[in-house]
Design a protein around this motif. Sequence first.
Motif, PDB file in Angstrom:
ATOM      1  N   PRO A 147      12.448 -17.944  31.991  1.00 41.33           N
ATOM      2  CA  PRO A 147      13.462 -17.375  31.099  1.00 41.33           C
ATOM      3  C   PRO A 147      12.879 -16.275  30.214  1.00 41.33           C
ATOM      4  CG  PRO A 147      12.774 -19.518  30.297  1.00 41.33           C
ATOM      5  CD  PRO A 147      11.999 -19.271  31.559  1.00 41.33           C
ATOM      6  N   VAL A 148      12.378 -15.225  30.869  1.00 42.40           N
ATOM      7  CA  VAL A 148      11.840 -14.084  30.114  1.00 42.40           C
ATOM      8  C   VAL A 148      12.460 -12.817  30.678  1.00 42.40           C
ATOM      9  CG1 VAL A 148       9.618 -15.171  29.585  1.00 42.40           C
ATOM     10  CG2 VAL A 148       9.856 -13.814  31.667  1.00 42.40           C
ATOM     11  N   GLY A 149      12.422 -11.762  29.888  1.00 43.79           N
ATOM     12  CA  GLY A 149      13.008 -10.504  30.323  1.00 43.79           C
ATOM     13  C   GLY A 149      12.069  -9.747  31.249  1.00 43.79           C
ATOM     14  N   ASN A 150      12.493  -9.564  32.500  1.00 45.59           N
ATOM     15  CA  ASN A 150      11.728  -8.771  33.455  1.00 45.59           C
ATOM     16  C   ASN A 150      12.535  -7.515  33.716  1.00 45.59           C
ATOM     17  OD1 ASN A 150       9.500 -10.655  34.577  1.00 45.59           O
ATOM     18  ND2 ASN A 150      11.356 -11.916  34.585  1.00 45.59           N
ATOM     19  N   PHE A 275      10.147  -7.011  26.595  1.00 45.51           N
ATOM     20  CA  PHE A 275       9.679  -5.787  27.261  1.00 45.51           C
ATOM     21  C   PHE A 275       8.502  -5.154  26.536  1.00 45.51           C
ATOM     22  CE2 PHE A 275      14.465  -5.297  28.100  1.00 45.51           C
ATOM     23  CZ  PHE A 275      14.403  -6.238  29.113  1.00 45.51           C
ATOM     24  N   LEU A 276       8.508  -5.264  25.205  1.00 44.40           N
ATOM     25  CA  LEU A 276       7.432  -4.656  24.439  1.00 44.40           C
ATOM     26  C   LEU A 276       6.086  -5.244  24.822  1.00 44.40           C
ATOM     27  CD1 LEU A 276       9.097  -4.422  20.925  1.00 44.40           C
ATOM     28  CD2 LEU A 276       8.575  -2.551  22.500  1.00 44.40           C
ATOM     29  N   VAL A 277       6.092  -6.542  25.129  1.00 40.60           N
ATOM     30  CA  VAL A 277       4.857  -7.222  25.494  1.00 40.60           C
ATOM     31  C   VAL A 277       4.588  -7.092  26.995  1.00 40.60           C
ATOM     32  CG1 VAL A 277       3.611  -9.411  25.325  1.00 40.60           C
ATOM     33  CG2 VAL A 277       5.483  -8.907  23.731  1.00 40.60           C
ATOM     34  N   ARG A 278       5.620  -7.329  27.795  1.00 44.72           N
ATOM     35  CA  ARG A 278       5.427  -7.405  29.241  1.00 44.72           C
ATOM     36  C   ARG A 278       5.537  -6.065  29.934  1.00 44.72           C
ATOM     37  NH1 ARG A 278       6.246 -12.655  30.274  1.00 44.72           N
ATOM     38  NH2 ARG A 278       6.295 -12.146  32.456  1.00 44.72           N
ATOM     39  N   GLY A 279       6.188  -5.110  29.308  1.00 51.52           N
ATOM     40  CA  GLY A 279       6.375  -3.801  29.915  1.00 51.52           C
ATOM     41  C   GLY A 279       7.486  -3.787  30.940  1.00 51.52           C
ATOM     42  N   GLN A 301       9.218   4.069  24.300  1.00 48.28           N
ATOM     43  CA  GLN A 301       8.252   3.316  23.500  1.00 48.28           C
ATOM     44  C   GLN A 301       8.006   1.926  24.076  1.00 48.28           C
ATOM     45  OE1 GLN A 301       6.578   4.684  20.736  1.00 48.28           O
ATOM     46  NE2 GLN A 301       7.501   6.517  21.602  1.00 48.28           N
ATOM     47  N   VAL A 302       8.285   1.779  25.368  1.00 47.60           N
ATOM     48  CA  VAL A 302       8.020   0.506  26.055  1.00 47.60           C
ATOM     49  C   VAL A 302       6.979   0.793  27.129  1.00 47.60           C
ATOM     50  CG1 VAL A 302       9.021  -1.301  27.512  1.00 47.60           C
ATOM     51  CG2 VAL A 302      10.375  -0.321  25.656  1.00 47.60           C
ATOM     52  N   PRO A 303       5.934  -0.037  27.216  1.00 48.81           N
ATOM     53  CA  PRO A 303       4.924   0.232  28.246  1.00 48.81           C
ATOM     54  C   PRO A 303       5.495   0.174  29.664  1.00 48.81           C
ATOM     55  CG  PRO A 303       4.409  -1.806  27.029  1.00 48.81           C
ATOM     56  CD  PRO A 303       5.603  -1.197  26.383  1.00 48.81           C
ATOM     57  N   VAL A 304       5.041   1.066  30.513  1.00 45.12           N
ATOM     58  CA  VAL A 304       5.494   1.090  31.901  1.00 45.12           C
ATOM     59  C   VAL A 304       4.306   0.778  32.799  1.00 45.12           C
ATOM     60  CG1 VAL A 304       6.444   2.534  33.747  1.00 45.12           C
ATOM     61  CG2 VAL A 304       7.277   2.804  31.420  1.00 45.12           C
TER      62      VAL A 304
END
Lengths: 337, 69
Positions: A147-150, A275-279, A301-304
């Motif tokens: 249950p995390v944002g991918n 997203f900020l953590v996982r990209g 401003q979100v890692p890719v």
Amino acid sequence: MVLMARDLAIDLGTANTLVYMKGRGIVLNEPSVIALNRQTGEVLATGREAWQMIGRTPGYIVAVRPLRGGAITDFEITERMIRLLLQRVGVSRFTRPKVVICVPSAITEVERRAVTDAARRAGAADANLIEQPMAAAIGADLPIDEPVGNMVIDIGGGTSETAVISLGGIVALEAVRVGSFDIDAAIQNYVRREHGIAIGERTAEEIKVAIGSADPTPDENQAEVRGRDLMTGLPKTVVLTPEEVRFAIEDVVSSMVASVIRCLSKAPPELSQDFLVRGMYLVGGGGLLRGLAERIERETQVPVRRSNVPLEAVVLGAGHVIEHYEALKGMFMGARR
Amino acid sequence: MAAVLIGVLIVAVLAGGVLMWTRSRRRPDGVDSFRRQIDALSADSRRPTIDRMNPTEPPSDDEDGTHGT
Ligand SMILES: Nc1ncnc2c1ncn2[C@@H]1O[C@H](COP(=O)(O)OP(=O)(O)OP(=O)(O)O)[C@@H](O)[C@H]1O
Ligand SMILES: [Mg+2]
């Protein structure tokens, strides 16, 4: 003769077609091009052979990409392509495999039915569809079972699709019919307008891969471009700089970035912070454009992060659904509530 | 008369039983299939598929379809 049905997963991309065979892996990977006799409608070549003919055919032959633009422009040709594809991987009237096909999520209900009907008529026992970004997320090995944002961004030849996936389902989706082919077209237009020479789409694609970029990058080179002078009609060479190409493709690149931003804004806040953590994960051939990951990162401003299987992620994901058909059949387009 | 009444009663009890049984079955079914789906999407489950990037054998070699399974 092959008697046993081996279930198949097909990534019917606007640029490239890949086929995954159950228990075996990727058995076909080639351009989605078909060459036809203009008069008789007879198929003359498909795949790489047909690709080599683009822009080089005599009047009676036409080499086309039937899925160009992320839409099915010609149902009949698409059906013939699916039929030939299935024949080439050994499907006959006696072997009726189950088939999972990845399609752009923006295709219409009519187009969906056309694809599944075509596959059934071509010998599939059952044909189901799955959205490209969902398949890409499975194939790119993102933890979509949690249950995390991918977030996955798939930039293909004809489409750019961004999706937020959590617990095996799509939470937010944004698809536009803009892709890497539009970058080729923008380069063609620019060279014609500013340098007065006509170039073919394959040359434009070569320029994009060689010196195209979405953001300034270190070690940039110029490129010599050969085409036909519009005034004299004679072959001519001009030099293109990376800045020029960047300028030429800016509109297309910015609409790709804008669609990523729209998807981000659709995500529920709880997932948004993930997203900020996982990209976000960038897949698809168009995502290989130099500086694109950096550009998206700068504007959001979100890692890719780049997937290590950018061109294969989609078919691997669909292949996984074929491997676990019973458990994952709830993921087909239309099966989810 | 009594026999008919007993008959109706038995049918009613049976119907109730069947109803309760299907109800108790249906609930875990949703949970089960969701669990199965999530399990099938786990990293461990996906590993073998992703490792099949390169095919194990070309399909044309498999003339009789007996290899590999
Ligand atoms: N190194 C590269 N730099 C820029 N573009 C590239 C590069 N390599 C491939 N491409 C482009 O990627 C596109 C093909 O990508 P891909 O195979 O993901 O598309 P597709 O899946 O067939 O299309 P879609 O997903 O839109 O249906 C082509 O337009 C190609 O020019
Ligand atoms: Mg694609």
